[in-house]
Motif scaffolding. Sequence first.
Motif, mmCIF file in Angstrom:
data_model
loop_
_atom_site.group_PDB
_atom_site.id
_atom_site.type_symbol
_atom_site.label_atom_id
_atom_site.label_comp_id
_atom_site.label_asym_id
_atom_site.label_seq_id
_atom_site.Cartn_x
_atom_site.Cartn_y
_atom_site.Cartn_z
ATOM 1 N N ALA A 3 0.845 -1.195 0.000
ATOM 2 C CA ALA A 3 0.000 0.000 0.000
ATOM 3 C C ALA A 3 0.878 1.241 0.000
ATOM 4 O O ALA A 3 1.959 1.253 0.587
ATOM 5 C CB ALA A 3 -0.928 0.008 1.214
ATOM 6 N N ILE A 4 0.408 2.270 -0.688
ATOM 7 C CA ILE A 4 1.057 3.574 -0.674
ATOM 8 C C ILE A 4 0.134 4.541 0.051
ATOM 9 O O ILE A 4 -0.884 4.965 -0.506
ATOM 10 C CB ILE A 4 1.336 4.095 -2.097
ATOM 11 C CG1 ILE A 4 2.179 3.101 -2.903
ATOM 12 C CG2 ILE A 4 2.045 5.454 -2.042
ATOM 13 C CD1 ILE A 4 2.449 3.540 -4.340
ATOM 14 N N PRO A 5 0.446 4.902 1.281
ATOM 15 C CA PRO A 5 -0.405 5.862 2.010
ATOM 16 C C PRO A 5 -0.299 7.252 1.387
ATOM 17 O O PRO A 5 0.673 7.557 0.680
ATOM 18 C CB PRO A 5 0.197 5.851 3.423
ATOM 19 C CG PRO A 5 1.057 4.637 3.491
ATOM 20 C CD PRO A 5 1.541 4.410 2.106
ATOM 21 N N PRO A 6 -1.279 8.118 1.622
ATOM 22 C CA PRO A 6 -1.171 9.489 1.140
ATOM 23 C C PRO A 6 0.100 10.157 1.675
ATOM 24 O O PRO A 6 0.483 9.960 2.822
ATOM 25 C CB PRO A 6 -2.424 10.165 1.719
ATOM 26 C CG PRO A 6 -3.395 9.040 1.897
ATOM 27 C CD PRO A 6 -2.573 7.861 2.279
ATOM 28 N N GLY A 7 0.764 10.908 0.796
ATOM 29 C CA GLY A 7 1.996 11.564 1.198
ATOM 30 C C GLY A 7 3.236 10.715 1.021
ATOM 31 O O GLY A 7 4.340 11.159 1.358
ATOM 32 N N GLU A 8 3.081 9.504 0.478
ATOM 33 C CA GLU A 8 4.234 8.625 0.257
ATOM 34 C C GLU A 8 4.288 8.194 -1.217
ATOM 35 O O GLU A 8 3.395 8.495 -2.001
ATOM 36 C CB GLU A 8 4.182 7.400 1.170
ATOM 37 C CG GLU A 8 4.327 7.739 2.646
ATOM 38 C CD GLU A 8 4.540 6.516 3.509
ATOM 39 O OE1 GLU A 8 4.677 5.405 2.948
ATOM 40 O OE2 GLU A 8 4.572 6.656 4.749
ATOM 41 N N GLY A 9 5.352 7.471 -1.552
ATOM 42 C CA GLY A 9 5.513 7.023 -2.922
ATOM 43 C C GLY A 9 6.294 5.721 -2.997
ATOM 44 O O GLY A 9 6.716 5.157 -1.973
ATOM 45 N N LEU A 10 6.484 5.241 -4.210
ATOM 46 C CA LEU A 10 7.195 3.991 -4.462
ATOM 47 C C LEU A 10 8.154 4.222 -5.624
ATOM 48 O O LEU A 10 7.783 4.831 -6.632
ATOM 49 C CB LEU A 10 6.196 2.880 -4.804
ATOM 50 C CG LEU A 10 6.732 1.442 -4.853
ATOM 51 C CD1 LEU A 10 7.126 0.987 -3.456
ATOM 52 C CD2 LEU A 10 5.682 0.503 -5.438
ATOM 53 N N LEU A 11 9.384 3.737 -5.498
ATOM 54 C CA LEU A 11 10.386 3.889 -6.548
ATOM 55 C C LEU A 11 10.891 2.520 -6.965
ATOM 56 O O LEU A 11 11.365 1.748 -6.129
ATOM 57 C CB LEU A 11 11.558 4.753 -6.062
ATOM 58 C CG LEU A 11 12.719 4.889 -7.049
ATOM 59 C CD1 LEU A 11 12.325 5.773 -8.229
ATOM 60 C CD2 LEU A 11 13.962 5.473 -6.372
#
Length: 380
Positions: A306-314
């Motif tokens: 999961a990607i919570p609001p305010g975060e990201g994935l690289l």
Amino acid sequence: MSAAILVVDDSSFNRLLLKRRLAELGHGEPEMAADGVQALAAIAARRFDVVLLDLEMPELDGIGVLERLHGRADAPPVIVISAQTDMAGVIRCIELGAEDYLPKSFDPPLLRARLQAVVDKKALRDLADQRRAALEAEMETARRAQLSIVPRGFAALARPGFALHAHMEPAREVGGDLYDLLPLPGGQVLFGVADVTGKGAPAGLTMARCFGLVRAAARMAPGVPDPAALLALANDDLAAENEEMTFVTALFGVLDPATGAGRLCNAGHEAPLRLRAGGAAELACGPIQPALGVVEGYPYASHPFAIPPGEGLLLLTDGVTEAQDPGGDLLGKEAVLAALGGTTAPEEAVAKLLMAIAAHARGAPAADDVTMLALSRPGA
């Protein structure tokens, strides 16, 4: 066949004698120069198959001419004209790129042999240059075709509350990396990066084949596709009769941008990084499974994330962590995490890593392709 010849000699007698000898051998009218300055002007004005260059001349001697021609891709082959007693100068000329030397006796059989050898070598070099130019043109066409595969309209793929950015830089004209972003029914997004063994056109063809399989399977899947099922299909195709043992590391996921929930499947690839305000960190999302093309019929499994609001994935390929400096030292995972800091915006994260790679490489040529794909859910 008559060759385009430039005769460079300060002696009018030697120039006339060489002109007669060349005519006897079936060559046309040679161009004449009385010193090195005139010779360089003639060479700048047209192409010659061979230059017969005197060693001792006023204004600019033979060594001076060769020093100015040394290293130039368009420099013509040179045969040095020399007296037998001046071998030290001849040796220096050979070191500067002269093909051969000719005694000033201008013996016709020897002149014929020396000229023919040099002209034949030039013809072979010209043919090699033509073929190299044709190959480079083909590789450039292949590079453009490969780049056309990857999505570039990031704004069109973005959704409210969902941002993305990617970058791919092949180490050669055609690379073995690719990234993909594919909108799915219901607002879901398929994303992934992959890296194939080897480089150049064969690697690029294998990767295009792999991505074509994944995309076709995703579009044909009923409902939201499982990334594990997509990679399993690609793996079975790549592994069948894989005599050259070509394999592909891949990390694919499916994400619902509205909720940030999704699933990831890792086939022998670099682990993804979580982008968050407190600093980037490696995301553990299930075990790393075999690369595609290694084991036919492998039961790949995907795992939730999961990607919570305010975060990201690289997602990245090992060309990032294994970027080399002039001494061969690698950038490393710790330096990548430090470069990202607390960045969560996809475009900024990619830009920071590109700057870190450039600072580490200090001009050293890239040893591997560099590919990055970043996704984020900006905070409210």
